[in-house]
Write a protein that holds these residues in place. Structure first.
Motif, PDB file in Angstrom:
ATOM      1  N   THR A 164      13.102   4.859  -2.522  1.00 29.28           N
ATOM      2  CA  THR A 164      14.088   4.808  -3.595  1.00 29.28           C
ATOM      3  C   THR A 164      13.499   5.314  -4.904  1.00 29.28           C
ATOM      4  O   THR A 164      14.077   6.148  -5.589  1.00 29.28           O
ATOM      5  N   ASP A 165      12.301   4.827  -5.226  1.00 29.80           N
ATOM      6  CA  ASP A 165      11.722   5.151  -6.531  1.00 29.80           C
ATOM      7  C   ASP A 165      11.272   6.605  -6.625  1.00 29.80           C
ATOM      8  O   ASP A 165      11.257   7.182  -7.704  1.00 29.80           O
ATOM      9  N   LEU A 166      10.856   7.151  -5.508  1.00 25.93           N
ATOM     10  CA  LEU A 166      10.342   8.510  -5.582  1.00 25.93           C
ATOM     11  C   LEU A 166      11.418   9.568  -5.377  1.00 25.93           C
ATOM     12  O   LEU A 166      11.162  10.748  -5.479  1.00 25.93           O
ATOM     13  N   LYS A 217       2.455  10.038  -9.607  1.00 26.00           N
ATOM     14  CA  LYS A 217       3.269   9.216  -8.717  1.00 26.00           C
ATOM     15  C   LYS A 217       3.175   7.740  -9.119  1.00 26.00           C
ATOM     16  O   LYS A 217       4.177   7.021  -9.141  1.00 26.00           O
ATOM     17  N   LEU A 218       1.956   7.319  -9.432  1.00 24.89           N
ATOM     18  CA  LEU A 218       1.758   5.938  -9.859  1.00 24.89           C
ATOM     19  C   LEU A 218       2.588   5.652 -11.118  1.00 24.89           C
ATOM     20  O   LEU A 218       3.277   4.629 -11.202  1.00 24.89           O
ATOM     21  N   ALA A 219       2.532   6.586 -12.082  1.00 26.42           N
ATOM     22  CA  ALA A 219       3.297   6.404 -13.319  1.00 26.42           C
ATOM     23  C   ALA A 219       4.786   6.302 -13.001  1.00 26.42           C
ATOM     24  O   ALA A 219       5.490   5.412 -13.491  1.00 26.42           O
ATOM     25  N   GLN A 220       5.239   7.193 -12.144  1.00 26.77           N
ATOM     26  CA  GLN A 220       6.652   7.220 -11.760  1.00 26.77           C
ATOM     27  C   GLN A 220       7.092   5.877 -11.169  1.00 26.77           C
ATOM     28  O   GLN A 220       8.119   5.315 -11.541  1.00 26.77           O
ATOM     29  N   LEU A 221       6.269   5.375 -10.263  1.00 26.70           N
ATOM     30  CA  LEU A 221       6.607   4.102  -9.614  1.00 26.70           C
ATOM     31  C   LEU A 221       6.628   2.967 -10.624  1.00 26.70           C
ATOM     32  O   LEU A 221       7.513   2.115 -10.609  1.00 26.70           O
ATOM     33  N   MET A 222       5.647   2.957 -11.514  1.00 20.13           N
ATOM     34  CA  MET A 222       5.560   1.845 -12.464  1.00 20.13           C
ATOM     35  C   MET A 222       6.705   1.891 -13.463  1.00 20.13           C
ATOM     36  O   MET A 222       7.188   0.850 -13.909  1.00 20.13           O
ATOM     37  N   VAL A 223       7.134   3.091 -13.813  1.00 20.62           N
ATOM     38  CA  VAL A 223       8.261   3.199 -14.741  1.00 20.62           C
ATOM     39  C   VAL A 223       9.552   2.758 -14.062  1.00 20.62           C
ATOM     40  O   VAL A 223      10.345   2.011 -14.602  1.00 20.62           O
ATOM     41  N   SER A 235       0.852  -1.187   0.000  1.00 23.30           N
ATOM     42  CA  SER A 235       0.000   0.000   0.000  1.00 23.30           C
ATOM     43  C   SER A 235       0.884   1.232   0.000  1.00 23.30           C
ATOM     44  O   SER A 235       1.773   1.346   0.832  1.00 23.30           O
ATOM     45  N   PHE A 236       0.637   2.128  -0.904  1.00 23.03           N
ATOM     46  CA  PHE A 236       1.328   3.410  -0.888  1.00 23.03           C
ATOM     47  C   PHE A 236       0.319   4.484  -0.560  1.00 23.03           C
ATOM     48  O   PHE A 236      -0.721   4.566  -1.206  1.00 23.03           O
TER      49      PHE A 236
END
Lengths: 530, 413
Positions: free
Chosen positions: B230-232, B255-261, B182-183
């Motif tokens: 790390t991802d953000l 944010k979701l796009a960023q994480l998925m990429v 969960s984010f």
């Protein structure tokens, strides 16, 4: 070695000693101390310092009877004074709407944007004070069962503060329609919520109008099914429990004209309820198979009688009570037993609870600590356990928001869930433990009056309105945190919580640095449950 | 008359992609070879649930139906030729003008709608209908888990962030045996927490080292938190450079796009948006619903853009528990109804097209005389995506939707 170090040393030895001993119960607990903690945990928002000792001395039965008769418990003058200092919580719905609604403009002129904005800012204090009043009472009132049931019924008859005028009304709704009836008769509670402006607005019934009636014009054109459906599905019978779409429509017709006082209209009720005969459908109806003679407001009251006395309602409410006080999957025998009590006492909530608290299921140790605290229960119980007097509620509200359970912030009428499945998840654990750590180290500064609040009276509500602020702003930089802080004493905390930790938890506490021990107790699996 | 005939043809044309395949469709089709060795399957699925029942008839507007305008004198979206009118899609349907930011995706052919979708269960209770759509077993209350959790169980190479929920609590659709990350939503989700401090983390690691439910949740939370931070990190730096983040849903979508990429191990994501229960004063081209649709449309466009090359491998489904009444009510709103449109986006979606048989809005065509009827079971749409996009074989499809055989195939991919 200063006194503090000595205390910590004793404390560590105590833990290690307990860990090495096989007879934890006999050392840590008087004969029935598990039972004492169980009863306090369930009838209150968790023990405050001294509660366990007090119940051990007066006995469990006397504690239960006191709590079932809240008026028998003296109300602290301090708390009364604190509540009296919140000027908006004494206002009625009508006063709140008159005082704080957006301006309508004078003499045909529209109000300016500045006027509207100023009014919006000024009105934020209403919700902020409602939140403060609720949290302060839940944390400090000795009439804990009344507080627990106020929270329970508010959630059952949920109204969302984010919907228009309800921003101004949720506090009055709780004070006028929920708290006075929390241990009374279900029928009275149902009617109080049905007639309250907050509910009438939230579920749109204030606009519900008989098509073609003399009052059908402007905003009031026709039927609105929203309240009629939810009062059966959520408040009384339960979903799919013997009603049809036709019953929804009929009940909507029965409730046509149930609205609230607005400027220039006469009132029929001191909470602001108003029955508008010009918008009512006066035809005869058949609701749930029973004939209701077209007569006006009495039709709605008859419909509430039918709903409140239905066995489906008794079962629905009994299930929710058993789920709240015993287990997520409540024992069917207990639900049945409570249902019967509900029916024979005509929905006397106090009697049903008395039966529940004396049931074999409630006493069964297998259900001790079987419930996982909701975020609200977790946050309130943690504050109670530390004994901190809260003067700054902003971080508390922020935490509830972050944990997905903002007070008065459940958008949908079904209210928040009351089960572990709904609330236990990885992110929730991360946040709870972070909260526990910050609280134990006094980094939330709950005791320090909120300077910003004093200065502007609006910043707290700005936080309420803003998007999910984390309440941990100063925690990572203690060097710039110039406020003094008083960490929670782990020995005192352990004693408040009745010294009832598992050997594993005791070991983890004993192996950790002293300044983290209180945090580990508040973050322990034992404290996550009740 | 001519016009009506023309519209019927359009209606038929728009359903031509649906082929009936009988009740044992899965068994009849061969097992996909790809799925046997899909350890490196880069395909992702994002589900966005609109809680509260969005008014689909004002999203995908049947501007070619006069019955639509008769039923909604106050709240109908005007015809495309009129002021503030619908954005025409195919001559019969148009898009709500607040969703203008989705038009480029429609024109590129990566946005499709399946109209008149829903659950065969007749409930008009939000909570029951959501429950059934999330369990994936309409009418069966006892199903313990959600279909996305069962889907997760069929995917190989489990990692702590393989399925991600954006929000504070685990929704029904993701609950079950498999653990899910969960984010939290909102701007500050990557701000430092006390638990990030090594000393605090170590102490709680000891307390939650077991295999019980709380310990497992704790351990997953710690791992997900590390991934998030790390991802953000890059995004935070970008934000610090003065780039303003979009607000509301668009911010979360970014944010979701960023994480998925950043994190190729995220296969499934879920996000819910509320506030669609427009019983009162829902507005037309402007107003309450328009405001929410604009935020949603902008967010979806942000998501598609932010995914960049990953968009090609992503399918995004937007769904809601049921539709709303065809006729507006007395308060300029709509009440609980039945059929609704599902929205499908993604680089490999055969978009620019409206799928699903259109039942029509004449009184005798309505479900129970008041609602848009359902011609496509929502599971048929999901199953098409699972099969053709995520490459699930029949056995796995049956684990995700037990005891269900799709009645039609929707050729979205």
């Amino acid at each position: 070695m200063n006194l503090k170090s000595k205390v910590l040393l004793v404390f560590l030895l105590l833990w290690l000693g307990l860990f090495n001993s096989d007879c934890i119960a006999s050392v840590a607990s008087a004969p029935n101390s598990q039972q004492v903690l169980h009863v306090i945990d369930r009838l209150s928002f968790g023990p405050r310092p001294g509660d366990v000792e007090r119940v051990e001395s007066i006995g469990i039965e006397r504690y239960i009877q006191e709590q079932l008769s809240p008026d028998s418990i003296p109300y602290p003058a301090d708390l009364t004074n604190q509540l009296n200092s919140l000027e908006t919580i004494k206002l009625t719905s009508e006063q709140l709407l008159a005082e704080y609604s957006p301006p309508r403009g004078m003499g045909g002129q529209k109000p300016s944007k500045e006027e509207i904005k100023a009014c919006r800012l000024r009105s934020r204090i209403v919700l902020a004070q409602a939140v403060q009043a609720r949290l302060r009472q839940n944390i400090e009132s000795p009439r804990q069962l009344q507080e627990v049931m106020t929270d329970f019924w508010y959630n059952h008859f949920n109204v969302y503060a984010g919907k228009g005028a309800d921003r101004l009304l949720v506090g009055a709704y709780e004070a006028e329609a929920i708290r006075p009836y929390a241990l009374g008769h279900f029928r009275a509670l149902l009617e109080a919520t049905a007639k309250h402006p907050a509910m009438l607005f939230y579920l749109d019934n204030w606009q519900n109008t008989a098509p073609g009636s003399p009052g059908a014009h402007g905003k009031f054109q026709g039927l609105n099914e929203n309240y009629a459906r939810e009062v059966m599905e959520l408040h009384t019978l339960g979903v799919n429990n013997g009603y049809t779409q036709q019953d929804v429509i009929t009940l909507a017709r029965i409730f046509t004209g149930w609205t609230f006082h607005r400027l220039g209209q006469q009132m029929t009720d001191d909470t602001g309820f108003y029955f508008d005969p010009n918008r009512h459908d006066f035809s005869d109806k058949v609701f749930l198979g029973q004939k209701i003679k077209g007569s006006g407001i009495e039709e709605g009251e008859q419909a509430l009688d039918i709903l409140a006395r239905s066995p489906a309602t008794a079962r629905h409410i009994s299930y929710e009570l058993a789920q709240h006080f015993v287990a997520d999957e409540p024992p069917p025998d207990l639900v049945e037993h409570l249902t019967q009590k509900f029916l024979v006492t005509d929905g006397d909530i106090r009697e049903v609870l008395n039966t529940l608290f004396h049931s074999p299921e409630f006493a069964d140790p297998k259900y001790y600590s079987a419930k996982f605290k909701t975020p609200y229960q977790y946050v309130v119980s943690a504050i109670r356990a530390t004994g901190i007097e809260v003067n700054n509620f902003r971080p508390v509200y922020g935490m509830l928001q972050q944990l997905g359970m903002p007070l008065y912030g459940c958008l949908t009428p079904d209210g928040y869930k009351d089960t572990q499945d709904a609330w236990l998840n990885p992110a929730a654990m991360t946040l709870r433990l972070s909260f526990a750590t910050a609280l134990a180290d006094d980094r939330l500064h709950l005791n320090q009056p909120d300077q910003a609040t004093i200065a502007t009276s609006t910043s707290f509500t700005t936080a309420l309105a803003s998007n999910r602020q984390l309440p941990f702003g100063t925690m990572e930089s203690p060097q710039i945190d110039n406020l003094s802080h008083q960490p929670v004493d782990p020995l005192q905390l352990a004693s408040t919580l009745g010294n009832q930790f598992s050997p594993e938890t005791q070991r983890a506490i004993a192996e950790s640095p002293p300044q983290l021990q209180a945090a580990l107790m508040l973050g322990s699996p034992e404290f996550m449950h009740y | 008359m001519n016009r009506r005939k023309f519209l019927q043809q359009v209606g038929i044309a728009s359903t031509s992609a649906i082929a009936l395949i009988g009740t044992h469709g899965w068994a009849a089709r061969g097992t996909s070879l790809n799925s046997l060795n899909s350890g490196s399957n880069p395909k992702r699925l994002v589900v966005i649930f609109l809680r509260g029942a969005v008014d689909g008839l004002n999203v995908v507007v049947p501007h070619g139906d006069t019955a639509y305008y008769e039923a909604r004198p106050k709240i109908a979206i005007p015809r495309p030729s009129e002021n503030s009118g619908a954005l025409d899609l195919d001559g019969h349907f148009g898009l709500h003008p607040a969703l203008a930011s989705l038009m480029p995706l429609w024109q590129q052919g990566s946005l499709a709608f399946v109209d008149a979708c829903g659950s065969p269960n007749p409930t008009r209770s939000h909570f029951e209908a959501q429950d059934y759509m999330e369990s994936g077993t309409p009418g069966v209350e006892s199903t313990p888990d959600g279909w996305m959790n069962r889907l997760l169980a069929t995917l190989p190479n489990h990692t702590p962030v393989q399925a991600v929920n954006f929000g504070d609590t685990t929704p029904r659709i993701l609950s079950g045996r498999m653990s899910v990350a969960s984010f939290p939503l909102g701007h500050n989700s990557a701000s430092p927490l006390p638990l990030d401090k090594p000393q605090v983390g170590t102490a709680f690691d000891r307390l939650y080292s077991g295999n019980d439910a709380l310990s497992l949740a704790y351990q997953e939370g710690r791992k997900a938190r590390k991934t998030l931070l790390t991802d953000l990190d890059a995004e935070m730096q970008a934000a610090n450079n003065g780039a303003p983040l979009p607000i509301g849903f668009a911010s979360d979508a970014q944010k979701l796009a960023q994480l998925m990429v950043k994190d190729p191990s995220i296969d499934l994501a879920f996000l819910a948006l509320g506030g669609w229960d427009t019983h009162v004063n829902q507005g037309s081209s402007q107003g309450q619903l328009a405001g929410r649709l604009k935020a949603l449309g902008d967010g979806l466009a942000t998501l598609a853009q932010g995914l960049g090359p990953v968009y090609r491998d992503t399918a995004i489904v937007v769904m809601s528990e049921f539709g709303r009444t065809v006729h507006e009510n007395g308060d300029g709103g709509t009440d609980h109804g039945h059929g609704n449109a599902m929205w499908i986006l993604g680089g490999s979606i055969k978009g620019g097209k409206i799928y699903g048989e259109w039942p029509g809005l004449a009184n005798n065509q309505l479900y129970q005389g008041r609602d848009l009827a359902i011609s496509t079971d929502f599971r048929d749409v999901i199953i098409s995506l699972l099969e053709c996009h995520l490459q699930l074989d029949d056995a796995k499809l049956h684990r995700v939707f037990p005891d269900y055989n799709p009645s039609q195939k929707v050729s979205l991919v």
